[in-house]
Design a protein around this motif. Structure first.
Motif, PDB file in Angstrom:
ATOM      1  N   ALA A 145      41.453  60.080   6.254  1.00  0.00           N
ATOM      2  CA  ALA A 145      42.643  60.150   7.125  1.00  0.00           C
ATOM      3  C   ALA A 145      43.721  59.185   6.625  1.00  0.00           C
ATOM      4  O   ALA A 145      43.834  58.057   7.096  1.00  0.00           O
ATOM      5  N   ARG A 146      44.537  59.645   5.680  1.00  0.00           N
ATOM      6  CA  ARG A 146      45.548  58.784   5.051  1.00  0.00           C
ATOM      7  C   ARG A 146      46.951  59.202   5.507  1.00  0.00           C
ATOM      8  O   ARG A 146      47.098  60.084   6.338  1.00  0.00           O
ATOM      9  N   SER A 147      47.945  58.564   4.921  1.00  0.00           N
ATOM     10  CA  SER A 147      49.341  58.865   5.265  1.00  0.00           C
ATOM     11  C   SER A 147      49.906  59.855   4.256  1.00  0.00           C
ATOM     12  O   SER A 147      49.925  59.565   3.060  1.00  0.00           O
ATOM     13  N   HIS A 148      50.373  60.988   4.763  1.00  0.00           N
ATOM     14  CA  HIS A 148      50.899  62.043   3.886  1.00  0.00           C
ATOM     15  C   HIS A 148      52.402  62.185   4.062  1.00  0.00           C
ATOM     16  O   HIS A 148      52.935  61.979   5.158  1.00  0.00           O
ATOM     17  N   ARG A 149      53.069  62.570   2.960  1.00  0.00           N
ATOM     18  CA  ARG A 149      54.535  62.631   3.011  1.00  0.00           C
ATOM     19  C   ARG A 149      55.115  63.904   2.409  1.00  0.00           C
ATOM     20  O   ARG A 149      56.333  64.032   2.308  1.00  0.00           O
ATOM     21  N   SER A 150      54.261  64.836   1.999  1.00  0.00           N
ATOM     22  CA  SER A 150      54.783  66.149   1.573  1.00  0.00           C
ATOM     23  C   SER A 150      53.803  67.215   2.056  1.00  0.00           C
ATOM     24  O   SER A 150      52.586  66.988   2.066  1.00  0.00           O
ATOM     25  N   VAL A 172      63.745  59.905  10.753  1.00  0.00           N
ATOM     26  CA  VAL A 172      62.738  58.905  10.354  1.00  0.00           C
ATOM     27  C   VAL A 172      63.002  58.522   8.900  1.00  0.00           C
ATOM     28  O   VAL A 172      63.768  59.185   8.216  1.00  0.00           O
ATOM     29  N   VAL A 173      62.379  57.431   8.464  1.00  0.00           N
ATOM     30  CA  VAL A 173      62.557  56.994   7.072  1.00  0.00           C
ATOM     31  C   VAL A 173      61.272  57.298   6.311  1.00  0.00           C
ATOM     32  O   VAL A 173      60.195  56.781   6.653  1.00  0.00           O
ATOM     33  N   TRP A 174      61.378  58.147   5.303  1.00  0.00           N
ATOM     34  CA  TRP A 174      60.207  58.535   4.517  1.00  0.00           C
ATOM     35  C   TRP A 174      60.027  57.562   3.364  1.00  0.00           C
ATOM     36  O   TRP A 174      60.962  57.320   2.596  1.00  0.00           O
ATOM     37  N   ALA A 175      58.828  57.015   3.245  1.00  0.00           N
ATOM     38  CA  ALA A 175      58.444  56.244   2.052  1.00  0.00           C
ATOM     39  C   ALA A 175      59.450  55.157   1.685  1.00  0.00           C
ATOM     40  O   ALA A 175      60.032  55.181   0.599  1.00  0.00           O
ATOM     41  N   SER A 176      59.636  54.197   2.591  1.00  0.00           N
ATOM     42  CA  SER A 176      60.644  53.152   2.339  1.00  0.00           C
ATOM     43  C   SER A 176      60.302  52.303   1.104  1.00  0.00           C
ATOM     44  O   SER A 176      61.184  51.679   0.528  1.00  0.00           O
ATOM     45  N   PHE A 213      52.377  58.054  10.291  1.00  0.00           N
ATOM     46  CA  PHE A 213      52.898  57.331  11.460  1.00  0.00           C
ATOM     47  C   PHE A 213      54.279  56.831  11.064  1.00  0.00           C
ATOM     48  O   PHE A 213      54.401  56.087  10.106  1.00  0.00           O
ATOM     49  N   MET A 214      55.304  57.214  11.792  1.00  0.00           N
ATOM     50  CA  MET A 214      56.644  56.852  11.348  1.00  0.00           C
ATOM     51  C   MET A 214      57.463  56.252  12.475  1.00  0.00           C
ATOM     52  O   MET A 214      57.409  56.694  13.622  1.00  0.00           O
ATOM     53  N   GLU A 215      58.222  55.249  12.068  1.00  0.00           N
ATOM     54  CA  GLU A 215      59.110  54.586  13.032  1.00  0.00           C
ATOM     55  C   GLU A 215      60.219  55.532  13.451  1.00  0.00           C
ATOM     56  O   GLU A 215      60.864  56.148  12.600  1.00  0.00           O
ATOM     57  N   PRO A 216      60.471  55.659  14.754  1.00  0.00           N
ATOM     58  CA  PRO A 216      61.582  56.512  15.208  1.00  0.00           C
ATOM     59  C   PRO A 216      62.895  55.744  15.054  1.00  0.00           C
ATOM     60  O   PRO A 216      63.398  55.151  16.008  1.00  0.00           O
ATOM     61  N   PHE A 218      48.928  56.837  -4.825  1.00  0.00           N
ATOM     62  CA  PHE A 218      47.961  55.760  -5.027  1.00  0.00           C
ATOM     63  C   PHE A 218      48.250  54.645  -4.023  1.00  0.00           C
ATOM     64  O   PHE A 218      49.383  54.156  -3.929  1.00  0.00           O
ATOM     65  N   VAL A 219      47.226  54.273  -3.265  1.00  0.00           N
ATOM     66  CA  VAL A 219      47.410  53.277  -2.200  1.00  0.00           C
ATOM     67  C   VAL A 219      46.416  52.128  -2.407  1.00  0.00           C
ATOM     68  O   VAL A 219      45.212  52.299  -2.204  1.00  0.00           O
ATOM     69  N   PRO A 220      46.927  50.953  -2.841  1.00  0.00           N
ATOM     70  CA  PRO A 220      46.020  49.822  -3.064  1.00  0.00           C
ATOM     71  C   PRO A 220      45.533  49.216  -1.750  1.00  0.00           C
ATOM     72  O   PRO A 220      46.328  49.002  -0.831  1.00  0.00           O
TER      73      PRO A 220
HETATM   74  C1  LIG Z   1      52.821  50.861  11.913  1.00  0.00           C
HETATM   75  C2  LIG Z   1      53.060  51.818  10.773  1.00  0.00           C
HETATM   76  C3  LIG Z   1      54.358  52.242  10.496  1.00  0.00           C
HETATM   77  C4  LIG Z   1      54.599  53.125   9.438  1.00  0.00           C
HETATM   78  N1  LIG Z   1      55.862  53.591   9.241  1.00  0.00           N
HETATM   79  C5  LIG Z   1      56.093  54.470   8.211  1.00  0.00           C
HETATM   80  C6  LIG Z   1      57.384  55.036   8.037  1.00  0.00           C
HETATM   81  O1  LIG Z   1      58.319  54.789   8.814  1.00  0.00           O
HETATM   82  N2  LIG Z   1      57.564  55.858   6.969  1.00  0.00           N
HETATM   83  C7  LIG Z   1      56.555  56.194   6.096  1.00  0.00           C
HETATM   84  O2  LIG Z   1      56.786  56.960   5.155  1.00  0.00           O
HETATM   85  N3  LIG Z   1      55.300  55.690   6.273  1.00  0.00           N
HETATM   86  C8  LIG Z   1      55.046  54.856   7.307  1.00  0.00           C
HETATM   87  N4  LIG Z   1      53.776  54.344   7.517  1.00  0.00           N
HETATM   88  C9  LIG Z   1      52.690  54.677   6.582  1.00  0.00           C
HETATM   89  C10 LIG Z   1      52.289  53.450   5.710  1.00  0.00           C
HETATM   90  O3  LIG Z   1      53.222  53.266   4.694  1.00  0.00           O
HETATM   91  C11 LIG Z   1      50.877  53.705   5.166  1.00  0.00           C
HETATM   92  O4  LIG Z   1      49.969  53.580   6.242  1.00  0.00           O
HETATM   93  C12 LIG Z   1      50.500  52.722   4.070  1.00  0.00           C
HETATM   94  O5  LIG Z   1      51.291  52.932   2.916  1.00  0.00           O
HETATM   95  C13 LIG Z   1      49.027  52.831   3.682  1.00  0.00           C
HETATM   96  O6  LIG Z   1      48.690  54.167   3.360  1.00  0.00           O
HETATM   97  P1  LIG Z   1      47.453  54.841   4.053  1.00  0.00           P
HETATM   98  O7  LIG Z   1      47.834  55.042   5.510  1.00  0.00           O
HETATM   99  O8  LIG Z   1      47.247  56.140   3.347  1.00  0.00           O
HETATM  100  O9  LIG Z   1      46.309  53.896   3.942  1.00  0.00           O
HETATM  101  C14 LIG Z   1      53.521  53.529   8.596  1.00  0.00           C
HETATM  102  C15 LIG Z   1      52.216  53.118   8.914  1.00  0.00           C
HETATM  103  C16 LIG Z   1      51.982  52.302   9.990  1.00  0.00           C
HETATM  104  C17 LIG Z   1      50.557  51.891  10.302  1.00  0.00           C
END
Ligand SMILES: Cc1cc2nc3c(=O)[nH]c(=O)nc-3n(C[C@H](O)[C@H](O)[C@H](O)COP(=O)(O)O)c2cc1C
Length: 195
Positions: free
Chosen positions: A10-15, A63-67, A122-125, A181-183
């Motif tokens: 369960a990771r963070s996806h952006r595409s 929202v802001v993608w991949a800041s 999860f993205m900041e509004p 890649f996520v360290p």
């Molecule tokens: C509190 C929180 C806020 C986040 N906000 C954003 C965001 O605004 N935009 C975005 O692209 N990713 C956002 N992320 C994703 C993180 O960048 C991501 O969790 C981190 O790079 C680690 O990747 P992983 O979730 O796959 O372990 C957020 C994650 C968390 C937990």
């Protein structure tokens, strides 16, 4: 799948694939929030579920993608649905309660979404007022977090942190497919005490 394997997956996806996410699936994901723990059991979070094309294309820009990196998703890589979490904090509970409740609900929903084959983030509004007016929600509510949902086109690969560099990076594989890649720190670096 074992719980730890699901957490790792369960990771963070952006595409995402440019396809719709059925409302029935959003409702299944919503069950994760429904059964979340809640500070003092006040249950002060509220949710908006949408797979409406017009709303989704506007939320994509709120929202802001991949800041951390230069790459940004294009509109044809946008997610097919969103769940947005709000509160009006009627009990005036402390902020740490609100944020903890929100985090629990987000992670529970992420685990269900992942088990259904979706990817989320999860993205900041960032544009809070724009989100409230887009969704026609009263200003007494504050948007806390935005969760995009779709079929991901990026594979997330966990790596070790080197030279204290925690920045994620992205490799373009062509045809809208990516490796991300996520360290992650080691367990030894995370634990400051053990007796
Ligand atoms: C509190 C929180 C806020 C986040 N906000 C954003 C965001 O605004 N935009 C975005 O692209 N990713 C956002 N992320 C994703 C993180 O960048 C991501 O969790 C981190 O790079 C680690 O990747 P992983 O979730 O796959 O372990 C957020 C994650 C968390 C937990």
């Amino acid at each position: 799948m074992k719980i730890l394997d699901l957490i790792k997956k369960a990771r963070s996806h952006r595409s995402f694939k440019n396809i719709a996410v059925p409302m029935d699936d959003l409702m299944k994901i919503m069950e994760g929030a429904h059964f979340s723990s809640a500070g003092a059991n006040k249950q002060f979070l509220r949710y908006f579920l949408t797979n409406d094309k017009n709303i989704c294309s506007k939320l994509f820009k709120d929202v802001v993608w991949a800041s951390q990196i230069q790459w940004k998703p294009s509109e044809d890589e946008a997610p097919g649905a969103y769940i947005i979490i709000f509160t009006n904090n009627p009990s005036k509970l402390p902020l740490n309660f609100i944020y903890t409740d929100c985090g629990i609900a987000l992670q529970n929903m992420k685990l269900i979404a992942t088990s259904l084959g979706y990817g989320v983030n999860f993205m900041e509004p960032v544009k809070k007022d724009d989100i409230l007016s887009l969704l026609e929600i009263s200003k007494e509510y504050t948007p806390l977090f935005v969760m995009p949902i779709g079929i991901p086109t990026d594979d997330v690969i966990l790596t070790e942190v080197e030279d204290e560099n925690m920045k994620y990076s992205r490799e373009d594989l062509g045809s809208h497919h990516y490796n991300q890649f996520v360290p992650k720190l080691s367990l030894e670096e995370l634990i400051i005490g053990k007796k």
